[in-house]
Design a protein around this motif. Sequence first.
Motif, mmCIF file in Angstrom:
data_model
loop_
_atom_site.group_PDB
_atom_site.id
_atom_site.type_symbol
_atom_site.label_atom_id
_atom_site.label_comp_id
_atom_site.label_asym_id
_atom_site.label_seq_id
_atom_site.Cartn_x
_atom_site.Cartn_y
_atom_site.Cartn_z
ATOM 1 N N LYS A 1 -11.856 22.983 41.267
ATOM 2 C CA LYS A 1 -11.760 24.284 41.935
ATOM 3 C C LYS A 1 -11.601 24.101 43.441
ATOM 4 O O LYS A 1 -12.240 24.775 44.252
ATOM 5 N N LEU A 2 -10.710 23.150 43.786
ATOM 6 C CA LEU A 2 -10.411 22.856 45.181
ATOM 7 C C LEU A 2 -8.910 22.975 45.405
ATOM 8 O O LEU A 2 -8.129 22.795 44.468
ATOM 9 N N PRO A 3 -8.498 23.252 46.647
ATOM 10 C CA PRO A 3 -7.067 23.284 46.945
ATOM 11 C C PRO A 3 -6.417 21.933 46.639
ATOM 12 O O PRO A 3 -7.056 20.884 46.712
ATOM 13 N N LEU A 4 -5.142 21.981 46.316
ATOM 14 C CA LEU A 4 -4.423 20.777 45.931
ATOM 15 C C LEU A 4 -4.444 19.711 47.025
ATOM 16 O O LEU A 4 -4.642 18.529 46.737
ATOM 17 N N ASN A 5 -4.244 20.101 48.275
ATOM 18 C CA ASN A 5 -4.231 19.104 49.355
ATOM 19 C C ASN A 5 -5.578 18.406 49.501
ATOM 20 O O ASN A 5 -5.635 17.208 49.758
ATOM 21 N N VAL A 6 -6.657 19.142 49.337
ATOM 22 C CA VAL A 6 -7.992 18.539 49.413
ATOM 23 C C VAL A 6 -8.175 17.577 48.245
ATOM 24 O O VAL A 6 -8.672 16.461 48.405
ATOM 25 N N THR A 7 -7.749 18.001 47.061
ATOM 26 C CA THR A 7 -7.842 17.139 45.883
ATOM 27 C C THR A 7 -7.041 15.864 46.078
ATOM 28 O O THR A 7 -7.494 14.770 45.741
ATOM 29 N N ARG A 8 -5.852 15.976 46.650
ATOM 30 C CA ARG A 8 -5.023 14.786 46.892
ATOM 31 C C ARG A 8 -5.722 13.806 47.837
ATOM 32 O O ARG A 8 -5.662 12.596 47.630
ATOM 33 N N VAL A 9 -6.369 14.317 48.859
ATOM 34 C CA VAL A 9 -7.086 13.437 49.794
ATOM 35 C C VAL A 9 -8.227 12.729 49.074
ATOM 36 O O VAL A 9 -8.422 11.513 49.215
ATOM 37 N N ILE A 10 -8.982 13.468 48.266
ATOM 38 C CA ILE A 10 -10.083 12.873 47.500
ATOM 39 C C ILE A 10 -9.546 11.794 46.560
ATOM 40 O O ILE A 10 -10.102 10.693 46.478
ATOM 41 N N LEU A 11 -8.460 12.103 45.848
ATOM 42 C CA LEU A 11 -7.871 11.122 44.936
ATOM 43 C C LEU A 11 -7.359 9.900 45.683
ATOM 44 O O LEU A 11 -7.505 8.769 45.213
ATOM 45 N N GLY A 12 -6.757 10.121 46.842
ATOM 46 C CA GLY A 12 -6.280 8.990 47.651
ATOM 47 C C GLY A 12 -7.423 8.084 48.076
ATOM 48 O O GLY A 12 -7.295 6.853 48.062
ATOM 49 N N ASP A 13 -8.552 8.680 48.434
ATOM 50 C CA ASP A 13 -9.728 7.886 48.817
ATOM 51 C C ASP A 13 -10.251 7.074 47.633
ATOM 52 O O ASP A 13 -10.578 5.894 47.768
ATOM 53 N N LEU A 14 -10.317 7.717 46.464
ATOM 54 C CA LEU A 14 -10.791 7.010 45.269
ATOM 55 C C LEU A 14 -9.822 5.894 44.873
ATOM 56 O O LEU A 14 -10.249 4.828 44.435
ATOM 57 N N ARG A 15 -8.541 6.144 45.038
ATOM 58 C CA ARG A 15 -7.544 5.103 44.730
ATOM 59 C C ARG A 15 -7.703 3.921 45.681
ATOM 60 O O ARG A 15 -7.658 2.767 45.267
ATOM 61 N N ARG A 16 -7.905 4.208 46.953
ATOM 62 C CA ARG A 16 -8.071 3.149 47.959
ATOM 63 C C ARG A 16 -9.295 2.293 47.654
ATOM 64 O O ARG A 16 -9.304 1.088 47.889
ATOM 65 N N GLU A 17 -10.342 2.912 47.070
ATOM 66 C CA GLU A 17 -11.556 2.187 46.715
ATOM 67 C C GLU A 17 -11.432 1.473 45.365
ATOM 68 O O GLU A 17 -12.355 0.786 44.943
ATOM 69 N N GLY A 18 -10.295 1.672 44.684
ATOM 70 C CA GLY A 18 -10.074 1.026 43.398
ATOM 71 C C GLY A 18 -10.791 1.699 42.242
ATOM 72 O O GLY A 18 -10.966 1.100 41.184
ATOM 73 N N LEU A 19 -11.190 2.954 42.419
ATOM 74 C CA LEU A 19 -11.943 3.662 41.387
ATOM 75 C C LEU A 19 -11.062 4.477 40.443
ATOM 76 O O LEU A 19 -11.492 4.841 39.354
ATOM 77 N N VAL A 20 -9.838 4.793 40.878
ATOM 78 C CA VAL A 20 -8.878 5.477 40.006
ATOM 79 C C VAL A 20 -7.505 4.850 40.176
ATOM 80 O O VAL A 20 -7.222 4.217 41.199
ATOM 81 N N THR A 21 -6.675 5.045 39.172
ATOM 82 C CA THR A 21 -5.259 4.706 39.292
ATOM 83 C C THR A 21 -4.485 6.012 39.242
ATOM 84 O O THR A 21 -4.898 6.963 38.563
ATOM 85 N N ILE A 22 -3.393 6.063 39.962
ATOM 86 C CA ILE A 22 -2.539 7.248 39.983
ATOM 87 C C ILE A 22 -1.127 6.766 39.679
ATOM 88 O O ILE A 22 -0.543 6.016 40.456
ATOM 89 N N ASP A 23 -0.610 7.194 38.536
ATOM 90 C CA ASP A 23 0.693 6.738 38.075
ATOM 91 C C ASP A 23 1.644 7.907 37.899
ATOM 92 O O ASP A 23 1.221 8.995 37.517
ATOM 93 N N ARG A 24 2.911 7.634 38.155
ATOM 94 C CA ARG A 24 3.925 8.648 37.880
ATOM 95 C C ARG A 24 4.072 8.778 36.369
ATOM 96 O O ARG A 24 4.008 7.779 35.657
ATOM 97 N N PRO A 25 4.277 9.995 35.882
ATOM 98 C CA PRO A 25 4.472 10.133 34.431
ATOM 99 C C PRO A 25 5.813 9.530 34.032
ATOM 100 O O PRO A 25 6.739 9.481 34.836
ATOM 101 N N GLN A 26 5.897 9.074 32.795
ATOM 102 C CA GLN A 26 7.157 8.533 32.306
ATOM 103 C C GLN A 26 8.137 9.670 32.072
ATOM 104 O O GLN A 26 7.759 10.716 31.549
#
Length: 116
Positions: free
Chosen positions: A70-95
């Motif tokens: 329940k957060l704006p998309l840009n805020v969510t993207r920043v959170i996801l980017g931080d988690l990716r940088r820490e190696g806690l999530v992967t973010i992949d393009r869909p096939q």
Amino acid sequence: MTGEDPGPLVRLFGLTGGRARPLGESFDLVAIVTTAAAAFDPAGLVPEHLAVLSACSRPTPVADVAAYLKLPLNVTRVILGDLRREGLVTIDRPQPAAQTIDERIYREVLHGIRGL
């Protein structure tokens, strides 16, 4: 100044550290987020980070993560980017759809058409 409460804006600014874009490679709404198998210390994460890690135990599109938080998309993207940088999530393009159908299905369709 009217003295009105600014609401969630201050909290969102704090969550992102004032950033409007994630660090690293960009990703879009349909990119797939998956929690990595890496061990992490939950004490060092904010509740939103923990919520993402829980929600993405199965592959989840970025748009669905934003809706879940329940957060704006840009805020969510920043959170996801931080988690990716820490190696806690992967973010992949869909096939692309063309790559999700294997050769066997094409052969079955072709055989069916020839049978007509």
